[in-house]
Design a protein around this motif. Structure first.
Motif, mmCIF file in Angstrom:
data_model
loop_
_atom_site.group_PDB
_atom_site.id
_atom_site.type_symbol
_atom_site.label_atom_id
_atom_site.label_comp_id
_atom_site.label_asym_id
_atom_site.label_seq_id
_atom_site.Cartn_x
_atom_site.Cartn_y
_atom_site.Cartn_z
ATOM 1 N N SER A 237 -2.784 -50.563 32.072
ATOM 2 C CA SER A 237 -1.509 -49.842 32.029
ATOM 3 C C SER A 237 -0.455 -50.597 32.828
ATOM 4 O O SER A 237 0.702 -50.668 32.427
ATOM 5 C CB SER A 237 -1.660 -48.434 32.608
ATOM 6 O OG SER A 237 -2.613 -47.705 31.864
ATOM 7 N N ARG B 128 11.204 -49.258 40.293
ATOM 8 C CA ARG B 128 11.644 -49.638 38.947
ATOM 9 C C ARG B 128 13.153 -49.543 38.830
ATOM 10 O O ARG B 128 13.785 -50.346 38.157
ATOM 11 C CB ARG B 128 10.992 -48.740 37.903
ATOM 12 C CG ARG B 128 9.493 -48.844 37.908
ATOM 13 C CD ARG B 128 8.901 -48.190 36.692
ATOM 14 N NE ARG B 128 8.875 -49.122 35.580
ATOM 15 C CZ ARG B 128 8.465 -48.812 34.363
ATOM 16 N NH1 ARG B 128 8.084 -47.591 34.091
ATOM 17 N NH2 ARG B 128 8.461 -49.716 33.410
ATOM 18 N N SER C 208 1.496 -53.089 30.937
ATOM 19 C CA SER C 208 2.533 -52.569 30.039
ATOM 20 C C SER C 208 3.679 -51.929 30.837
ATOM 21 O O SER C 208 4.746 -51.642 30.302
ATOM 22 C CB SER C 208 1.955 -51.611 28.996
ATOM 23 O OG SER C 208 1.702 -50.352 29.566
ATOM 24 N N TRP C 209 3.440 -51.732 32.117
ATOM 25 C CA TRP C 209 4.511 -51.247 32.996
ATOM 26 C C TRP C 209 5.254 -52.404 33.655
ATOM 27 O O TRP C 209 6.125 -52.184 34.497
ATOM 28 C CB TRP C 209 3.919 -50.378 34.100
ATOM 29 C CG TRP C 209 3.757 -48.960 33.715
ATOM 30 C CD1 TRP C 209 3.016 -48.459 32.701
ATOM 31 C CD2 TRP C 209 4.386 -47.835 34.342
ATOM 32 N NE1 TRP C 209 3.138 -47.100 32.666
ATOM 33 C CE2 TRP C 209 3.957 -46.691 33.646
ATOM 34 C CE3 TRP C 209 5.263 -47.694 35.429
ATOM 35 C CZ2 TRP C 209 4.392 -45.411 34.000
ATOM 36 C CZ3 TRP C 209 5.672 -46.420 35.780
ATOM 37 C CH2 TRP C 209 5.251 -45.294 35.071
#
Lengths: 181, 181
Positions: free
Chosen positions: B30, B113, B33-34
């Motif tokens: 994961s 982010r 994909s982050w």
DNA sequence: CACAAGTTTCAATAATTATTGAAACTTGTG
DNA sequence: CACAAGTTTCAATAATTATTGAAACTTGTG
């Protein structure tokens, strides 16, 4: 190359072409930190600032990328729902236009990222949570607590994103922001 | 390697170690994909499911990664606020524990982010929007419309994320979700 | 059905990003 | 201050991901 380092213009103010080139550049850089390829982001930016539809040929030329790359990238943008094909009667060549409504663009991006980042993870988490173990073990319980916290978090994010995707422009601007900020 | 393909256990139910290994694996996948490195995500997962604090040595061993990698990765996790140093009196070696409160973890991830993906872009957009041009030109105006739509979108996202970061657990669960879903 | 005008695929390659591991550094202690 | 026990840095390398470009394919038309 002309897009990367625009030549010095005659007048002090930057030309429109230069401003666009800078925007394409910015979008390309941002794209990589968003986890999409530079080219994907650049093609999207190029189409966003093009009043007319562009052909594969135009895109290749303006971004100096290969035909294969242009073809694949445009197809991916169409998959995301960010770009439409425009067919001109009597012409074989395909033209492409970007979705210009930013709210719609946002929805597409949220949907695509949700698919990529969240949905797959949720599936695997569900699977993991099913693995039974010794429920008396304290260590095991701690592990399961982490797991179900993450699941709950994933569910909450999912719901939030789904809701955001369906949101109307006014809903976002008025109800949402004014209520909470 | 033992973490990648756990050996078949004697009993049919998977052992706790296996379940953890699968979780670490999921988190690693994961992670990519982050947009974070596989190792970063794996170290985080490992610490999340470790009841005790782990040393660099432990991490290297359990994930079979190099000392340098373990050191850099742990430092980055500390930067993100996802991991704390634990110092034991009389011991030279450093130990690391993960923040276990998932709400807190979410806040850190959102903050990181946002920094990476949004803040830099906003700065460049502001700069771009300032480039003056010929305001009479219709083409130019169209360009500026795209630009300011994107700016507005970035601002809205910014506010939304900032708000989410400050949110209390109950606020999210009750007010937010119940009100909107 | 042959050809022209395009599009798509995909193996080879280039570019980028992550990882290793040895050397340099840091810190506490006799 | 010399040494032991660690940590950090960073150039070299490995792994991954993106891009090219030529060949295969598709589609409409005389």
């Amino acid at each position: 190359m002309p897009l990367e380092k625009p030549i010095q213009p005659d007048q002090p103010a930057p030309t429109l072409a230069e401003a666009k080139a800078q925007f394409i550049n910015l979008w390309g850089v941002s794209g990589t930190s968003w986890g999409v390829s530079k080219t994907l982001a650049q093609v999207h930016a190029l189409l966003l600032v093009s009043p007319q539809a562009l052909s594969t040929e135009d895109i290749m030329e303006q971004l100096t990328i290969s035909r294969g790359n242009a073809s694949m990238t445009v197809r991916e943008l169409i998959d995301w729902g960010l770009v439409y094909k425009e067919l001109r009667p009597g012409e074989r060549r395909e033209y492409f236009v970007a979705e210009k409504d930013m709210l719609q663009v946002t929805r597409c991006i949220i949907a695509a990222r949700k698919r990529r980042e969240l949905d797959q993870m949720k599936r695997t988490l569900d699977q993991l949570a099913q693995l039974p173990g010794n429920p008396a073990d304290a260590d095991y319980q701690a592990f399961h607590t982490v797991l179900s916290d993450i699941q709950q978090l994933a569910d909450t994010s999912d719901k939030l994103l789904t809701r955001l995707m369906r949101a109307e422009r006014n809903w976002i601007l008025d109800k949402f922001l004014k209520l909470f900020l």
